[in-house]
Design a protein around this motif. Structure first.
Motif, PDB file in Angstrom:
ATOM      1  N   GLY A 236       0.801  -1.222   0.000  1.00 51.93           N
ATOM      2  CA  GLY A 236       0.000   0.000   0.000  1.00 51.93           C
ATOM      3  C   GLY A 236       0.832   1.268   0.000  1.00 51.93           C
ATOM      4  O   GLY A 236       0.328   2.343   0.335  1.00 51.93           O
ATOM      5  N   ILE A 237       2.103   1.170  -0.382  1.00 52.39           N
ATOM      6  CA  ILE A 237       2.980   2.337  -0.420  1.00 52.39           C
ATOM      7  C   ILE A 237       2.926   2.953  -1.815  1.00 52.39           C
ATOM      8  O   ILE A 237       3.244   2.287  -2.804  1.00 52.39           O
ATOM      9  N   PRO A 238       2.498   4.212  -1.933  1.00 52.41           N
ATOM     10  CA  PRO A 238       2.279   4.831  -3.251  1.00 52.41           C
ATOM     11  C   PRO A 238       3.449   4.706  -4.218  1.00 52.41           C
ATOM     12  O   PRO A 238       3.249   4.416  -5.392  1.00 52.41           O
ATOM     13  N   ARG A 239       4.667   4.932  -3.746  1.00 50.26           N
ATOM     14  CA  ARG A 239       5.810   4.880  -4.660  1.00 50.26           C
ATOM     15  C   ARG A 239       5.960   3.483  -5.266  1.00 50.26           C
ATOM     16  O   ARG A 239       6.283   3.339  -6.452  1.00 50.26           O
ATOM     17  N   LEU A 240       5.736   2.440  -4.457  1.00 49.65           N
ATOM     18  CA  LEU A 240       5.856   1.079  -4.964  1.00 49.65           C
ATOM     19  C   LEU A 240       4.691   0.726  -5.883  1.00 49.65           C
ATOM     20  O   LEU A 240       4.858  -0.026  -6.852  1.00 49.65           O
ATOM     21  N   ILE A 241       3.513   1.259  -5.579  1.00 51.63           N
ATOM     22  CA  ILE A 241       2.361   1.074  -6.467  1.00 51.63           C
ATOM     23  C   ILE A 241       2.683   1.646  -7.844  1.00 51.63           C
ATOM     24  O   ILE A 241       2.392   1.027  -8.880  1.00 51.63           O
ATOM     25  N   ASN A 242       3.284   2.825  -7.867  1.00 48.91           N
ATOM     26  CA  ASN A 242       3.654   3.454  -9.139  1.00 48.91           C
ATOM     27  C   ASN A 242       4.606   2.570  -9.937  1.00 48.91           C
ATOM     28  O   ASN A 242       4.455   2.402 -11.152  1.00 48.91           O
ATOM     29  N   GLN A 243       5.601   2.003  -9.256  1.00 47.81           N
ATOM     30  CA  GLN A 243       6.575   1.151  -9.939  1.00 47.81           C
ATOM     31  C   GLN A 243       5.895  -0.058 -10.578  1.00 47.81           C
ATOM     32  O   GLN A 243       6.116  -0.366 -11.760  1.00 47.81           O
ATOM     33  N   LEU A 244       5.085  -0.754  -9.785  1.00 48.26           N
ATOM     34  CA  LEU A 244       4.448  -1.975 -10.277  1.00 48.26           C
ATOM     35  C   LEU A 244       3.456  -1.668 -11.394  1.00 48.26           C
ATOM     36  O   LEU A 244       3.417  -2.370 -12.418  1.00 48.26           O
ATOM     37  N   CYS A 245       2.651  -0.632 -11.233  1.00 48.93           N
ATOM     38  CA  CYS A 245       1.651  -0.293 -12.247  1.00 48.93           C
ATOM     39  C   CYS A 245       2.305   0.158 -13.552  1.00 48.93           C
ATOM     40  O   CYS A 245       1.792  -0.123 -14.643  1.00 48.93           O
ATOM     41  N   ASP A 246       3.427   0.851 -13.444  1.00 49.55           N
ATOM     42  CA  ASP A 246       4.133   1.306 -14.640  1.00 49.55           C
ATOM     43  C   ASP A 246       4.607   0.108 -15.463  1.00 49.55           C
ATOM     44  O   ASP A 246       4.449   0.065 -16.693  1.00 49.55           O
TER      45      ASP A 246
END
Length: 305
Positions: A236-246
């Motif tokens: 649930g950490i936004p920066r990691l969400i960005n990485q995975l979604c990208d």
């Protein structure tokens, strides 16, 4: 396939990339937790709290919170921002403070002279009807001695008015340092405290869809089946969400799909492009999944006064 950003954006109907690691105010997502944190932070400044503490995991939105605060400060506040600070001694710390306030000093000046310059600046600003706010980002890097020195800074006053307020921003270990028994006097100066937890399941879905919408998406791109897996592997950490979604969007583009399903997310994980996958707590485990207790919880009623 020859990769082209123009073709990539057109494929999904984007006007720009929805998931990057660079903070962008246009993509700011305010969960209920972030809204409460912003309110507490602003209250701390308005209420003239000697020290306001903001902690959270790497990538939890602390920088976003600060950027929003700095956009809304009034003209009667003078802000000194110290980022990624480390100080070898109290003189070095005072140089960081003076530099953040754009004040000149001699490189060889001793601590006493530097401190006098700082106090004179505070009194001068007070005479002009302005308050000084010092914001220390990544404050866990300062160490105990520098943190204790900052407590002494908050004792500077004039005619019973405190002349400077501190905002300490850092990772959870900053709170751990302050909770130690030999840091009680510092803890007692903290009048407002904010902890930014990981995003919950519902917030992860809202966060992803919000960024897609801002980027120009007109329809559903991440299917409902993907959100639980993304929450699980990113914590649930936004920066990691960005990485995975990208990466997931890149894989969907390569497969000539206009949507991301569970199989695409799993493929990214299987190919080990996302290094935090498979860990229950992608960055660290600090006091479990719950928000840490308030710093003042361990203080007696008399000590809190």
């Amino acid at each position: 396939m020859n990769f082209s950003f123009d073709i990539y954006l057109e494929h999904f109907g984007f006007e720009r990339r929805p998931f990057t690691l660079v903070p962008d105010p246009d993509f700011v997502f305010w969960s209920r937790t972030h809204k409460k944190a912003s309110a507490v932070l602003q209250y701390g400044l308005i209420a003239r709290a000697p020290i306001t503490l903001v902690t959270g995991e790497v990538g939890s939105g602390k920088t976003t919170l600060l950027r929003d605060l700095l956009k809304t400060v009034s003209d009667d506040l003078v802000i000194g921002f110290i980022s990624n600070s480390t100080a070898t001694d109290r003189a070095d710390l005072m140089r960081l403070i003076l530099t953040s306030l754009e004040q000149d000093y001699g490189e060889e000046e001793p601590y006493a002279a530097l401190s006098r310059r700082f106090e004179e600046f505070l009194i001068d600003e007070y005479g002009k009807g302005r308050r000084v706010i010092l914001i220390f980002d990544e404050a866990q890097n300062l160490g105990r001695d520098s943190l204790e020195q900052l407590r002494m800074v908050t004792n500077i006053n004039f005619a019973e008015h405190e002349l400077v307020q501190l905002v300490l921003v850092g990772q959870p270990e900053l709170r751990d340092i302050i909770m130690q028994s030999d840091m009680t006097q510092l803890a007692q100066r903290i009048s407002a405290s904010v902890f930014l937890p990981r995003l919950g399941d519902a917030d992860v879905e809202s966060y992803i869809n919000h960024r897609l919408h801002v980027a120009g998406a007109k329809g559903e791109i991440f299917l409902p089946e993907t959100f639980a897996k993304i929450r699980q592997v990113t914590g649930g950490i936004p920066r990691l969400i960005n990485q995975l979604c990208d990466f997931a969007l890149l894989y969907a583009f390569e497969a000539e799909q206009q949507y991301v399903d569970g199989a695409i997310v799993q493929e990214v994980l299987d190919d080990q492009l996302f290094f935090c996958a498979g860990r229950a707590h992608p960055l660290r485990l600090v006091l479990g999944e719950q928000s840490p207790p308030n710093v003042n919880d361990r203080l007696s009623g008399d000590d809190k006064k």
